[in-house]
Design an enzyme around this catalytic site. Sequence first.
Site, PDB file in Angstrom:
ATOM      1  N   CYS A 287      16.960  44.049 -12.855  1.00 21.37           N
ATOM      2  CA  CYS A 287      16.968  42.722 -12.074  1.00 21.37           C
ATOM      3  C   CYS A 287      15.931  42.564 -11.118  1.00 21.37           C
ATOM      4  CB  CYS A 287      18.462  42.807 -11.360  1.00 21.37           C
ATOM      5  SG  CYS A 287      19.868  43.021 -12.391  1.00 21.37           S
TER       6      CYS A 287
ATOM      7  N   HIS B 165      18.322  38.094  -4.758  1.00 24.00           N
ATOM      8  CA  HIS B 165      18.818  38.328  -6.166  1.00 24.00           C
ATOM      9  C   HIS B 165      20.229  37.645  -6.113  1.00 24.00           C
ATOM     10  CE1 HIS B 165      20.054  39.754  -9.949  1.00 24.00           C
ATOM     11  NE2 HIS B 165      20.483  40.834  -9.344  1.00 24.00           N
TER      12      HIS B 165
ATOM     13  N   ASN C  67      25.385  36.786 -12.359  1.00 22.37           N
ATOM     14  CA  ASN C  67      24.084  37.516 -12.259  1.00 22.37           C
ATOM     15  C   ASN C  67      23.179  37.532 -13.660  1.00 22.37           C
ATOM     16  OD1 ASN C  67      22.005  39.376 -12.008  1.00 22.37           O
ATOM     17  ND2 ASN C  67      23.583  41.003 -11.378  1.00 22.37           N
TER      18      ASN C  67
END
Length: 331
Positions: free
Chosen positions: A116, A256, A285
Amino acid sequence: MQSIRTVSIIGTGSYVPEKVLTNHDLEKIVDTTDEWIHSRTGMRERHIASPDQATSDLGTEAAKVALIDAGIDAEELDLIIVATLSPDMFFPSTACFVQDKIGAKNAFCYDLGAACSGFLFALDAAKNQIACGAVKTALVIGAEKMSTFIDWKDRGTCILFGDGAGAAVLQAGGEGRGIMQSVMGSDGSLADLLWTPGGGSRNPISHEMIDQGMQYLKMKGRDVFKYAVNRMTESVIQALEKNEVSVDEIKCFIPHQANIRIIDAIAKRLNIADRIYTNVEKYANTSSAALAMALDEAAKDGTLKKGDLVAMTVFGGGFTWGANVLEWSKS
Ligand code: COA
């Protein structure tokens, strides 16, 4: 070779597949509720790619938008980096597929794997290659088809992820300070808290591996949550120090997009709740695409204004984490 100090983002783009999977849709797949998902994660819906769309297809759509936004032709690109943990295949790189689709025949291409955290790591790599004068124009993409390796029977993970892509075009020059110094870190001793253990050389594809479900993403959510908050908070502080910028000077923080509670915890610790950008409610996500998509959205919806200082921070499997600061130079 001449050393060029300033590197700016001259265009951004993003793309999400058409299909929307809501929390109510998930109620029909696993034992969960819209209320549980929204209260624990802030998510309402996510986008899911169609079976005929691979990660490079998502990245290509985002790249096309970014190139138009930058006002440049694909042939002007010298470098393409795709950050992804869901590549089209082991090789060639997803970046090579994107290159072919957009006709960037003068670019060299590679993928970057930092889970990520990938988009921020890739942004830093491209920025440094431009800053040292090795290349002039680069395309950085974060693209993921997370839905391919999610276990749709595991309610602890399948609710959390979505598919999408974001892209940024970087070029030497520009007004202001451009992309500044990054802070990045990794801790491989914590790999098993968030990983997909099967399918590679450690646990190659076999009937046994598939029967054990090792091809799916596995996560120890509570541990990941704790580390994510700590590492992202620390790295923002370190990045601000490194660039000699105070927290008050930052107009927009883009973290994020993993979970609204993680984002809220960081915002509280840094006292930046009024300036934090989130879109996790709409996309869930999307791993390395998330920061790129949020940056594009913040640029397009008027949140980012020319001259604004922006801080970004990421966290992901590895573990990997990081933060950076940039001066937004587009009007
Ligand atoms: N719907 C309903 N109940 C669920 C559920 C779901 N989708 N998923 C888990 N539960 C249950 C669990 O089974 C558990 O039940 P039990 O108490 O009867 O055993 C209970 O909810 C609490 O589970 P827990 O995992 O402790 O919940 P949590 O508050 O930690 O929230 C996450 C779970 C995954 C939302 C949270 O840990 C998280 O966001 N972690 C970070 C994940 C992340 O961001 N990863 C990517 C980083 S890049």
